[in-house]
Design a protein around this motif. Structure first.
Motif, mmCIF file in Angstrom:
data_model
loop_
_atom_site.group_PDB
_atom_site.id
_atom_site.type_symbol
_atom_site.label_atom_id
_atom_site.label_comp_id
_atom_site.label_asym_id
_atom_site.label_seq_id
_atom_site.Cartn_x
_atom_site.Cartn_y
_atom_site.Cartn_z
ATOM 1 N N UNK A 26 29.384 34.922 46.586
ATOM 2 C CA UNK A 26 28.201 34.729 47.192
ATOM 3 C C UNK A 26 27.239 35.527 46.618
ATOM 4 N N UNK A 27 26.969 35.506 45.224
ATOM 5 C CA UNK A 27 26.031 36.094 44.665
ATOM 6 C C UNK A 27 25.845 37.631 44.426
ATOM 7 N N UNK A 28 27.091 38.335 45.048
ATOM 8 C CA UNK A 28 27.423 39.727 44.811
ATOM 9 C C UNK A 28 28.333 40.095 43.724
ATOM 10 N N UNK A 29 28.069 41.140 43.113
ATOM 11 C CA UNK A 29 28.967 41.311 41.709
ATOM 12 C C UNK A 29 29.862 42.388 42.128
ATOM 13 N N UNK A 30 31.091 42.556 42.238
ATOM 14 C CA UNK A 30 32.176 43.413 42.218
ATOM 15 C C UNK A 30 32.980 43.905 40.953
ATOM 16 N N UNK A 31 33.370 45.138 40.898
ATOM 17 C CA UNK A 31 34.049 45.559 39.675
ATOM 18 C C UNK A 31 35.144 46.264 40.387
ATOM 19 N N UNK A 32 36.485 46.231 39.606
ATOM 20 C CA UNK A 32 37.491 47.069 39.727
ATOM 21 C C UNK A 32 38.053 47.203 38.518
ATOM 22 N N UNK A 33 38.330 48.535 38.221
ATOM 23 C CA UNK A 33 39.048 49.021 37.258
ATOM 24 C C UNK A 33 40.309 50.053 37.457
ATOM 25 N N UNK A 34 41.189 49.618 36.677
ATOM 26 C CA UNK A 34 42.607 50.647 37.088
ATOM 27 C C UNK A 34 43.225 50.506 35.568
ATOM 28 N N UNK A 35 44.174 51.579 35.701
ATOM 29 C CA UNK A 35 45.070 51.897 34.326
ATOM 30 C C UNK A 35 46.283 51.660 35.023
ATOM 31 N N UNK A 36 47.072 50.593 34.280
ATOM 32 C CA UNK A 36 48.537 50.273 34.542
ATOM 33 C C UNK A 36 49.422 50.709 33.478
ATOM 34 N N UNK A 37 50.559 51.038 33.755
ATOM 35 C CA UNK A 37 51.681 51.260 32.692
ATOM 36 C C UNK A 37 52.678 50.182 32.926
ATOM 37 N N UNK A 38 53.013 49.406 31.792
ATOM 38 C CA UNK A 38 53.914 48.232 32.057
ATOM 39 C C UNK A 38 55.170 48.539 31.455
#
Length: 148
Positions: free
Chosen positions: A136-148
């Protein structure tokens, strides 16, 4: 031949400078040493860093936190259930610090409240995942470090 102390100091300086220059030239010509920046458009990304900070703050303020879990079939990214999945757009970027040729991006397309990143795309090791999404016009950001 007798060498006085002045000549000895000059020879020591010349030897030391030659020693340092040898290693500078050797490291500059070595193909194993990679002197590239982390990303191709490093400076351009740095200028847009405030937008990233605002998007992360926007996600925290609107209770739009994502959950990332490792499953047998891959990595699942769970979006908030309060959001309509039809109106969520954006992209997922996976960055491999050890090998830039393994990096990949793909658009977000949801049919349920989660997104699956298949296991066959992820090699064992560390991945930095960045999810930039709009609702709805809003920008979101998620950052994460994962080990696979």
């Amino acid at each position: 031949m007798k060498v006085n102390w002045g000549t000895g100091i000059v020879l020591a300086f010349i030897g030391f400078i030659s020693f340092i220059l040898y290693f500078v030239v050797r490291m500059g010509m070595d193909d194993r040493a990679n002197h590239d920046l982390v990303t191709d458009s490093y400076y351009k990304k740095e200028l847009a860093y405030q937008d990233e900070i605002d998007a992360e703050a926007n996600a925290a303020a609107n209770n739009a936190q994502l959950t990332i879990k490792k499953m047998e079939e891959g990595v699942k990214v769970f979006f908030p259930k309060e959001f309509n999945t039809d109106k969520i757009t954006g992209k997922v970027s996976l960055y491999r610090p050890s090998n830039r040729h393994l990096d990949f991006n793909f658009p977000i397309s949801l049919s349920k409240t989660h997104l699956l990143i298949p296991d066959n795309r992820l090699l064992d090791g560390r991945w930095d995942i960045t999810i930039e999404w709009k609702y709805k016009g809003k920008t979101f950001l998620h950052k994460e470090k994962i080990s696979y």
